[in-house]
Each structure stands twice: as structure tokens, then as C-alpha cells.
Motif scaffolding. Structure first.
Motif, mmCIF file in Angstrom:
data_model
loop_
_atom_site.group_PDB
_atom_site.id
_atom_site.type_symbol
_atom_site.label_atom_id
_atom_site.label_comp_id
_atom_site.label_asym_id
_atom_site.label_seq_id
_atom_site.Cartn_x
_atom_site.Cartn_y
_atom_site.Cartn_z
ATOM 1 N N PRO A 205 0.806 -1.232 0.000
ATOM 2 C CA PRO A 205 0.000 0.000 0.000
ATOM 3 C C PRO A 205 0.832 1.272 0.000
ATOM 4 N N GLU A 206 2.139 1.164 0.271
ATOM 5 C CA GLU A 206 2.974 2.358 0.335
ATOM 6 C C GLU A 206 3.467 2.823 -1.031
ATOM 7 N N ARG A 207 3.247 2.041 -2.092
ATOM 8 C CA ARG A 207 3.798 2.361 -3.416
ATOM 9 C C ARG A 207 2.767 3.136 -4.230
ATOM 10 N N GLU A 208 2.987 4.444 -4.363
ATOM 11 C CA GLU A 208 2.038 5.319 -5.053
ATOM 12 C C GLU A 208 1.926 4.978 -6.536
ATOM 13 N N ARG A 209 3.016 4.507 -7.123
ATOM 14 C CA ARG A 209 2.973 4.195 -8.558
ATOM 15 C C ARG A 209 1.937 3.113 -8.848
ATOM 16 N N ALA A 234 -6.160 4.991 -1.448
ATOM 17 C CA ALA A 234 -4.713 5.234 -1.410
ATOM 18 C C ALA A 234 -4.378 6.319 -0.395
ATOM 19 N N ARG A 235 -5.163 7.377 -0.359
ATOM 20 C CA ARG A 235 -4.910 8.472 0.580
ATOM 21 C C ARG A 235 -4.971 7.983 2.019
ATOM 22 N N ARG A 236 -5.978 7.132 2.306
ATOM 23 C CA ARG A 236 -6.079 6.594 3.669
ATOM 24 C C ARG A 236 -4.905 5.679 3.989
ATOM 25 N N GLN A 237 -4.552 4.823 3.038
ATOM 26 C CA GLN A 237 -3.471 3.878 3.278
ATOM 27 C C GLN A 237 -2.133 4.579 3.465
ATOM 28 N N LEU A 238 -1.862 5.575 2.648
ATOM 29 C CA LEU A 238 -0.603 6.303 2.773
ATOM 30 C C LEU A 238 -0.517 7.013 4.122
ATOM 31 N N ARG A 239 -1.637 7.548 4.548
ATOM 32 C CA ARG A 239 -1.647 8.210 5.851
ATOM 33 C C ARG A 239 -1.438 7.202 6.977
ATOM 34 N N ASP A 240 -2.096 6.041 6.871
ATOM 35 C CA ASP A 240 -1.984 5.042 7.933
ATOM 36 C C ASP A 240 -0.611 4.402 7.964
ATOM 37 N N GLU A 241 -0.049 4.071 6.776
ATOM 38 C CA GLU A 241 1.211 3.342 6.709
ATOM 39 C C GLU A 241 2.418 4.248 6.918
ATOM 40 N N THR A 245 0.738 12.324 2.768
ATOM 41 C CA THR A 245 -0.368 12.543 1.840
ATOM 42 C C THR A 245 0.075 12.134 0.435
ATOM 43 N N PRO A 246 -0.880 11.896 -0.480
ATOM 44 C CA PRO A 246 -0.497 11.509 -1.840
ATOM 45 C C PRO A 246 0.419 12.538 -2.490
ATOM 46 N N GLY A 247 1.335 12.057 -3.320
ATOM 47 C CA GLY A 247 2.265 12.924 -4.026
ATOM 48 C C GLY A 247 1.604 13.642 -5.189
ATOM 49 N N PRO A 248 2.330 14.545 -5.835
ATOM 50 C CA PRO A 248 1.742 15.363 -6.906
ATOM 51 C C PRO A 248 1.221 14.543 -8.079
ATOM 52 N N GLU A 249 1.881 13.432 -8.423
ATOM 53 C CA GLU A 249 1.441 12.651 -9.582
ATOM 54 C C GLU A 249 0.096 11.981 -9.312
ATOM 55 N N LEU A 250 -0.079 11.461 -8.107
ATOM 56 C CA LEU A 250 -1.348 10.834 -7.761
ATOM 57 C C LEU A 250 -2.456 11.881 -7.688
ATOM 58 N N ARG A 251 -2.149 13.045 -7.148
ATOM 59 C CA ARG A 251 -3.155 14.118 -7.096
ATOM 60 C C ARG A 251 -3.514 14.605 -8.494
ATOM 61 N N ARG A 252 -2.528 14.638 -9.390
ATOM 62 C CA ARG A 252 -2.816 15.059 -10.767
ATOM 63 C C ARG A 252 -3.797 14.100 -11.423
ATOM 64 N N ARG A 253 -3.593 12.806 -11.229
ATOM 65 C CA ARG A 253 -4.522 11.820 -11.790
ATOM 66 C C ARG A 253 -5.925 12.031 -11.230
ATOM 67 N N TYR A 254 -6.006 12.283 -9.932
ATOM 68 C CA TYR A 254 -7.307 12.466 -9.294
ATOM 69 C C TYR A 254 -8.032 13.680 -9.865
ATOM 70 N N ARG A 255 -7.332 14.801 -9.998
ATOM 71 C CA ARG A 255 -7.979 16.007 -10.539
ATOM 72 C C ARG A 255 -8.452 15.777 -11.963
ATOM 73 N N ALA A 256 -7.675 15.020 -12.735
ATOM 74 C CA ALA A 256 -8.090 14.725 -14.104
ATOM 75 C C ALA A 256 -9.359 13.871 -14.122
ATOM 76 N N LEU A 257 -9.462 12.930 -13.222
ATOM 77 C CA LEU A 257 -10.663 12.097 -13.148
ATOM 78 C C LEU A 257 -11.884 12.922 -12.774
ATOM 79 N N ILE A 258 -11.718 13.812 -11.805
ATOM 80 C CA ILE A 258 -12.832 14.655 -11.381
ATOM 81 C C ILE A 258 -13.283 15.556 -12.518
#
Length: 645
Positions: A205-209, A234-241, A245-258
């Protein structure tokens, strides 16, 4: 140890380190079972063809423990025995292990070592990447990853090799697994890898890629809601593990989906719903275990209790490693149809109630949780009022939950997992299920499902021994089963013997922080107060002594009332048991852990003082008994002549 050999081909040599350590010479398995010989063979194979000094080999064998008085001589003994194992497979021929003054090496035929084949395939994949041929690169990456058979160097008990080699190999495999997913996505093959990506994010769960690739695969299949839900997981897991918080690449994907979805939250901290007028049922449950044995009556009890018509709350408690979380997840999967508005899963370990409430509110669509736990509870109850939601909270924090959180509003239910029994107030509204270890037959069923019925039938006595050495503890049984399943050539009896020698070392899966009995015990132990930790360590100071409150009070030098209160806390935490006869009970794996902690934390002088204190107490007790029953008996006093008691 087995190898698949073409009947028409000459006998083959095969060496494997990318999984269980295996050696096959001229088609015949080499039975290397002694732990130190396995360490030496692994160290030589990792540098096959190169000379390895005796100092390096000794460091691999004795890195984490005191070496013998003559390490060079001891090493030569182990090497002689190892070479004799190979010689038995090659009558009249020279073995693959060569020696020169101060060093040894193993010479293997080209292509016979899986690590060499893996790296050769990776070299060819890199060449294809330079040639811009992704389909060829993907084929070679597949070839490379196919060499893996599990955790590298499984059951090779060398701390140095695990630290310096295994960690790097696991990371290298993960990097090329991520590259493989990247190529599959680039070639439009997203659908077949969704399941693999889900499994990979659960395992790592720690691997953002990996999380980003899962989001891409789901979005490519037009399942954008699932892709958005994956981001929040992923956001919950990264915080727990990791506490990040998610890195810029993961946030970029999320904004594109929204942006493409055209609805839902507008920031990367909101959840994929917008309030009570737009409810998005979410199943956040981890996957159910494929091998699950027993607990039939307890599962029926949970399913009968957790109903949407009575705001039910169930606490599942039990000893570390007894399978509380696995049971809760299985029950929750059974109850999904009963709670159609959502099945939430919150990992609460080490977190505050404010943080937990903020996560639950985000799931309901509240972008900015109110300040204070009371206000947050009120808002959460308003959000789920009238809905049928099952909330599973894993590893509930100690102490009472915020006022008003439990029981939930009508229609919803809570299944809470915690180590210790809840306080008396919780019992007023909650049903408490104390989970015991498995029955012997259930434990045998669990192991049989993992190693296969044929293998279990061949060694029924060894299977029974293994079950009992695992204390019928589900976590220990699963780790033992995983070791055996990834090593079909090893007998159950051999692993049971290894478990008898060093159980906590054997009950660990390399490269997995969670898959270790010792790690699970450590979480429970570290949560204890200092005095309770000391009393726990002293329980095994005198081997095979059945302790009661009086004896442990003497050992620790504390008043009986204080010792009694601490024992009660340990019983409530389910780290020890207390029999009806007043005997404090400690299962064997927990006793091994207590001995480890005592060795690391208590000085020899303190331990000797404690034992003398207990011995003196027993002497005084015996004197008093003799005085009362036989007042005329004379006892020779240590300081002089006899005296009348």
C-alpha cells in the motif's frame, strides 16, 4: 525440492534463490535442510562464480548472534557437510563448490541460476526499450518476472542476507512489476490487470505508482467512480502506513478524473459524494481470505446480531494474531446485501478519534469536518441517519469512543475490532465476542487448505505437531502454511522441527512487515504500561513455573495488590490468560516473545535478584508450613547449628 525435466533432455542443474532456496544437480534435488548450510549455500549462489571469503560467510551465518569460539573451524565443518550433500548427487565427480585458502565459490552452469536468468531478461528488456519496441520489452519483462517463485531466500535464516540482499531484490522485483503494468496500460491491455493491481496495492500500500496505475486501469475501462474511490483508499493507506499525503502525480490523476467525471468533489481531500442528496454507496472492505477455516458458530452469531433494524454494535476481541480482523472482514462480506448503502472499513490503529471521524465524514461527502469530536459525531449521525451502512473499525483505540458515536443511528451497524475487552459502559449497548484460538481440527483444516490435501495426508503426525507448535493461532498457521506452500519440496516435519528450534524467526515472511508473529506481538506489547511490560517479561524468568499473583509479585518485588491489578490488565488485553485455579497462562509463542524481550531489556543482575527474591519467598513459605504442621522438626540454619522451628 523438485525440478521439471524434459525426459528426452540430459540431466539438468537448477539453482533458485528467487523464492525458496532450491538446488537440483543432474536432475536430483540436493536436500540442504540445516539452517547454517542453507545460509552458506545462499551466500555462495548470490555471487555464483566469484570467490567469497570465509569472513563474509561467517558474517552471513552469525551476524545476529555470538559466533562460536572458532568460527573458521565451525564454518569449515558446515561447508564440509554441505559439499558432501552435493557429492552424494555426483558419485565420482567433483562438486560445484570449490575452495582455496580463505575463500569458497560455487560454479554453476550458464543459465542454471534463476537470478542470472532474471537479470539477463532484464538486460534484454532494457535493450528493447532503447529500440522503442514496447511489445518486445513487455515479453522480456514477463520472462524476467516468471523466474520468481515467492519471497527470495525463503527460510534462509540470515539476518544479514535478509537486510542486505532480500530487501534489494524485493524492491527490484516491484520496480519491474510496476514497469510491466505500465507497458500493459500503454498497449491498451487494462482490463486483465485490474485484479492484479488491486492485489498489488493491498500487498504494497505504500507504493504510489501502483495506486496510480490502478486508477489508470479503472479509468481506461470507463469505471471512473472506482478509480476515484481507489484514490481515496490510497490516501487513507498512505496516511496510515507512512503518515504522508499523496504525491503530486497521484493528485494530478485524481484532478483529471474529477474534471472528466463532471461531478463529485472539487478538491483532492473530499470524498466521492457531495452530501445527503447524492449518496454513493461504497464497499471499502479488504478482499476476503481464500483460506478460512472454522469459526462457523461465531460467524453465525455475528450475522445474527448485526442487523439494520436495531442499531447493533459488536466488539470482536482476542489475543494478538488470533484472526480478529480476518473474521470481521469475512462477516462483513456476508452482510453486504443487508447494508446496501455502504460497507466502510476504517483502519484505526494509532489514530485519534478526530482523525477517524474526519475520514468517515469525508466518505459521506463532508469536505470540511466541524471542529471538535462532539460536533463531528453529530454531523456524522445526521449524514448516515436513515441509511443502511455497515461500519467496520479495525483496531479500535483504547478507551471509550466519543459520546454519541455508539450505537449508530437506526439502520446502520458497527463491527469493531480491538485487542482488549471494552469497558463496562460499552457492554451496556454492545455485544462482545471473545475470539479464542482455533480448535485443533479447524487448525488442521486451515493448514490442509494451504499445503494441499495430498501433502497433509502423507504427514498427519507432523501436521498435528506443527498445529500445536503454532499454538493454533491463525496468524502463525497462515505464515507456516505460506512457507510450506511456496516450498513444495520441504517436508512438514522439517518445518515443524525448524519451528521448534526458533519459532518466532521461522514464523516470518521475508519482505513483509505485517506477516510476522513477532511484529504482531510487538504492537500489543508496546501498548502496555512500563510496569506491565516488566511483569510480562518476568513471567518466563523461571522456566515451566506456573505463576500466580503471589509468585509474580515476589519476582517483580511489587505488592500483591499492584501485581494483581497489572495481571488483570494483561488478562483484559488478552496477552495472558487466568485460569479458574488462579494460574496465569501464557501460550508458548507469547512465552518465546517474553523471553526475547527479557533478554533485550533486563540486565542479568536484575533477573538474578528477582529469582533469589522468589526463592527466598518459597523458603519462607516452606518454613512456615513446617512450623505449623511439624513444630518439633529441627532445621539446620545457614548461620550455625540446628534450631527448633
Amino acid at each position: 525440492m523438485t525440478a521439471i525435466v524434459d525426459p528426452g533432455a540430459p540431466p539438468a542443474d537448477e539453482y533458485r534463490v528467487l523464492g525458496p532456496l532450491t538446488a537440483v544437480l543432474h536432475g536430483r534435488p540436493v536436500p540442504v535442510t540445516a539452517p547454517k548450510q542453507r545460509i552458506i549455500l545462499a551466500a555462495l549462489l548470490l555471487r555464483a562464480g566469484s570467490w567469497v571469503s570465509t569472513a563474509e560467510l561467517a558474517g552471513a551465518v552469525w551476524d545476529d548472534r555470538p559466533p562460536p569460539e572458532n568460527p573458521r573451524g565451525a564454518l569449515q565443518v558446515h561447508l564440509t557437510r554441505l559439499r558432501s550433500q552435493f557429492a552424494a548427487c555426483l558419485p565420482g565427480a567433483a562438486g560445484p563448490i570449490e575452495a582455496r585458502p580463505g575463500a569458497y565459490r560455487i560454479v554453476v552452469p550458464p543459465g542454471s541460476l534463476d537470478l542470472d536468468r532474471f537479470r539477463d531478461s532484464i538486460r534484454r528488456a532494457r535493450s528493447a526499450r532503447r529500440d522503442a519496441t514496447p511489445d518486445v520489452e513487455l515479453a522480456w519483462v514477463h520472462h524476467a518476472l516468471a523466474e520468481w517463485r515467492g519471497e527470495p531466500l525463503a527460510l534462509v535464516p540470515s539476518v544479514r542476507l535478509q537486510r542486505e540482499v532480500v530487501t534489494a531484490l524485493v524492491d527490484e522485483r516491484l520496480r519491474w512489476t510496476e514497469r510491466r503494468f505500465e507497458l500493459e496500460l500503454a498497449l491498451g491491455r487494462h482490463a486483465p490487470i485490474v485484479g492484479e493491481l488491486r492485489a498489488a496495492t493491498i500487498a504494497h500500500p505504500e507504493r504510489e505508482r501502483l495506486w496510480g496505475q490502478l486508477m489508470d486501469a479503472l479509468a481506461a475501462g470507463d469505471d471512473r467512480p472506482a478509480a476515484i474511490a481507489a484514490y481515496h483508499q490510497a490516501r487513507r493507506q498512505l496516511r496510515d502506513e507512512l503518515g504522508v499525503t499523496p504525491g503530486p502525480e497521484l493528485r494530478r490523476r485524481y484532478r483529471a478524473l474529477i474534471a472528466v467525471a463532471g461531478h463529485g468533489p472539487g478538491s483532492d481531500t473530499a470524498a466521492p459524494v457531495t452530501g445527503r442528496d447524492r449518496w454513493w454507496p461504497q464497499c471499502q472492505l479488504p478482499p476476503d481470505l481464500t483460506n478460512f477455516a472454522g469459526r462457523v458458530a461465531i460467524l453465525d452469531e455475528l450475522c445474527a446480531t448485526l442487523r439494520p433494524d436495531d442499531s447493533s454494535v459488536v466488539y470482536v476481541t482476542g489475543a494478538p494474531g488470533v484472526g480478529k480482523s480476518a473474521l470481521a472482514v469475512r462477516a462483513a462480506h456476508r452482510l453486504r446485501a443487508r447494508f446496501p448503502d455502504g460497507q466502510w472499513f476504517v483502519r484505526a490503529g494509532g489514530r485519534t478519534w478526530s482523525d477517524i471521524l474526519a475520514e468517515m465524514l469525508a466518505t459521506t461527502g463532508v469536505r470540511q469536518p466541524p471542529a471538535g469530536t462532539i460536533a463531528a459525531v453529530t454531523r456524522l449521525r445526521r449524514q448516515i441517519d436513515g441509511r443502511k451502512v455497515l461500519l467496520v473499525i479495525d483496531d479500535v483505540p483504547e478507551g471509550s469512543p466519543p459520546p454519541g458515536l455508539l450505537p449508530p443511528p437506526a439502520g446502520s451497524a458497527v463491527l469493531a475490532v480491538r485487542r482488549a475487552d471494552p469497558d463496562a459502559h460499552a457492554c451496556d449497548f454492545a455485544h462482545v465476542v471473545r475470539l479464542p484460538v482455533l480448535h485443533h481440527a479447524e487448525a488442521v483444516e486451515l493448514l490442509t487448505g494451504m499445503v494441499g490435501p495430498d501433502r497433509a495426508r502423507r504427514e498427519p503426525a507432523a501436521l498435528d505437531t506443527l498445529v500445536e507448535r503454532c499454538d493454533r493461532l491463525p496468524l502463525a498457521l497462515r505464515i507456516a502454511g505460506a512457507h510450506l506452500a511456496t516450498r513444495p519440496g520441504r517436508s512438514i516435519a522439517a518445518f515443524a522441527a525448524l519451528l521448534g528450534a526458533d519459532p518466532l524467526a521461522a514464523l516470518t515472511l521475508p519482505g513483509s512487515r505485517r506477516a510476522a508473529v513477532r511484529s504482531t506481538f510487538e504492537l500489543a506489547y508496546s501498548a502496555l504500561p512500563r510496569n506491565a511490560r516488566r511483569l510480562f517479561r518476568y513471567l518466563v524468568l523461571v522456566p515451566r513455573l506456573s505463576h500466580r499473583v503471589e509468585t509474580i509479585a515476589e519476582l517483580t518485588g511489587m505488592p500483591s495488590s499492584a501485581a494483581s491489578a497489572i495481571v488483570a490488565d494483561l488478562v483484559r488485553a488478552q496477552i495472558v490468560g487466568l485460569g479458574p485455579d488462579g494460574v496465569i497462562r501464557l501460550h508458548s509463542l507469547m512465552a518465546c516473545y517474553a523471553a526475547e524481550r527479557g533478554h533485550d531489556e533486563d540486565s542479568v543482575a536484575d533477573q538474578r535478584t528477582a529469582v533469589r527474591r522468589l526463592a527466598e519467598w518459597y523458603r519462607r513459605l516452606a518454613d512456615e508450613a513446617v512450623r505449623l504442621c511439624h513444630p518439633d522438626v529441627l532445621r539446620a540454619d545457614a548461620g550455625g547449628g540446628p534450631r527448633t522451628l
